[in-house]
Design a protein around this motif. Structure first.
Motif, PDB file in Angstrom:
ATOM      1  N   PHE A 171       0.834  -1.201   0.000  1.00 51.48           N
ATOM      2  CA  PHE A 171       0.000   0.000   0.000  1.00 51.48           C
ATOM      3  C   PHE A 171       0.870   1.254   0.000  1.00 51.48           C
ATOM      4  O   PHE A 171       0.658   2.174  -0.798  1.00 51.48           O
ATOM      5  N   CYS A 172       1.855   1.290   0.887  1.00 54.24           N
ATOM      6  CA  CYS A 172       2.745   2.460   0.981  1.00 54.24           C
ATOM      7  C   CYS A 172       3.599   2.615  -0.270  1.00 54.24           C
ATOM      8  O   CYS A 172       3.836   3.742  -0.727  1.00 54.24           O
ATOM      9  N   GLY A 232       4.071  10.372  -4.925  1.00 56.12           N
ATOM     10  CA  GLY A 232       5.328  10.939  -4.434  1.00 56.12           C
ATOM     11  C   GLY A 232       5.304  11.171  -2.937  1.00 56.12           C
ATOM     12  O   GLY A 232       6.280  11.616  -2.356  1.00 56.12           O
ATOM     13  N   GLY A 233       4.168  10.854  -2.308  1.00 50.56           N
ATOM     14  CA  GLY A 233       4.043  10.986  -0.854  1.00 50.56           C
ATOM     15  C   GLY A 233       4.563   9.730  -0.176  1.00 50.56           C
ATOM     16  O   GLY A 233       4.346   8.621  -0.665  1.00 50.56           O
ATOM     17  N   CYS A 234       5.243   9.910   0.912  1.00 54.53           N
ATOM     18  CA  CYS A 234       5.855   8.768   1.586  1.00 54.53           C
ATOM     19  C   CYS A 234       5.299   8.613   2.999  1.00 54.53           C
ATOM     20  O   CYS A 234       5.387   9.530   3.810  1.00 54.53           O
ATOM     21  N   ILE A 235       4.699   7.466   3.252  1.00 54.71           N
ATOM     22  CA  ILE A 235       4.274   7.079   4.592  1.00 54.71           C
ATOM     23  C   ILE A 235       4.933   5.738   4.890  1.00 54.71           C
ATOM     24  O   ILE A 235       5.389   5.056   3.977  1.00 54.71           O
ATOM     25  N   ALA A 236       4.986   5.386   6.138  1.00 56.30           N
ATOM     26  CA  ALA A 236       5.666   4.147   6.523  1.00 56.30           C
ATOM     27  C   ALA A 236       4.655   3.032   6.745  1.00 56.30           C
ATOM     28  O   ALA A 236       3.608   3.244   7.356  1.00 56.30           O
ATOM     29  N   SER A 246       4.384  10.633   9.560  1.00 65.22           N
ATOM     30  CA  SER A 246       5.232  11.514  10.365  1.00 65.22           C
ATOM     31  C   SER A 246       4.795  12.958  10.139  1.00 65.22           C
ATOM     32  O   SER A 246       4.467  13.345   9.022  1.00 65.22           O
ATOM     33  N   PHE A 247       4.804  13.739  11.204  1.00 64.58           N
ATOM     34  CA  PHE A 247       4.538  15.163  11.035  1.00 64.58           C
ATOM     35  C   PHE A 247       5.723  16.007  11.483  1.00 64.58           C
ATOM     36  O   PHE A 247       5.599  17.200  11.747  1.00 64.58           O
ATOM     37  N   ALA A 248       6.906  15.400  11.490  1.00 66.75           N
ATOM     38  CA  ALA A 248       8.135  16.088  11.883  1.00 66.75           C
ATOM     39  C   ALA A 248       8.809  16.718  10.665  1.00 66.75           C
ATOM     40  O   ALA A 248       9.973  16.463  10.368  1.00 66.75           O
ATOM     41  N   VAL A 249       8.040  17.506   9.935  1.00 68.44           N
ATOM     42  CA  VAL A 249       8.535  18.238   8.766  1.00 68.44           C
ATOM     43  C   VAL A 249       7.904  19.632   8.793  1.00 68.44           C
ATOM     44  O   VAL A 249       7.131  19.952   9.694  1.00 68.44           O
ATOM     45  N   SER A 250       8.180  20.420   7.795  1.00 63.82           N
ATOM     46  CA  SER A 250       7.595  21.759   7.734  1.00 63.82           C
ATOM     47  C   SER A 250       6.103  21.681   7.415  1.00 63.82           C
ATOM     48  O   SER A 250       5.630  20.726   6.790  1.00 63.82           O
TER      49      SER A 250
END
Length: 102
Positions: free
Chosen positions: A47-48, A56-60, A77-81
């Motif tokens: 799925f990921c 182009g979106g990356c989730i784990a 993750s939300f540890a980005v801008s």
């Protein structure tokens, strides 16, 4: 960073249920949201990978964190801008909508 991550967390917590990801682990003290994606898949890795190829979106995949039940979970993750979070949401929203419809 604390304010940015709080804002990003709020954005994702608002959007994920709209994508069909209503069952999530509370992200207390973490920089990610662990969501039950069983409505969409029983193979979080595939799925990921497909989401990455298509948007182009990356989730784990949850399988990276739980070899048993992780096959039906995904991690955001939300540890980005904040602009990156908003762009990711823009890209993945129609992708999830297609999967909910069909």
């Amino acid at each position: 960073h604390v304010e940015t991550y709080a804002r990003n967390r709020a954005i994702l917590l608002d959007v994920l249920p709209q994508l069909g990801l209503e069952r999530i682990a509370p992200p207390d003290g973490a920089f990610y949201i662990y969501a039950d994606a069983s409505e969409f898949t029983e193979d979080s890795l595939a799925f990921c990978e497909q989401l990455l190829r298509d948007t182009g979106g990356c989730i784990a995949p949850g399988i990276d964190f739980d070899p048993g039940d992780g096959r039906r979970f995904i991690r955001f993750s939300f540890a980005v801008s904040t602009p990156l979070i908003k762009e990711a949401v823009r890209r993945i929203t129609p992708w999830f909508a297609e999967r909910r419809a069909g």
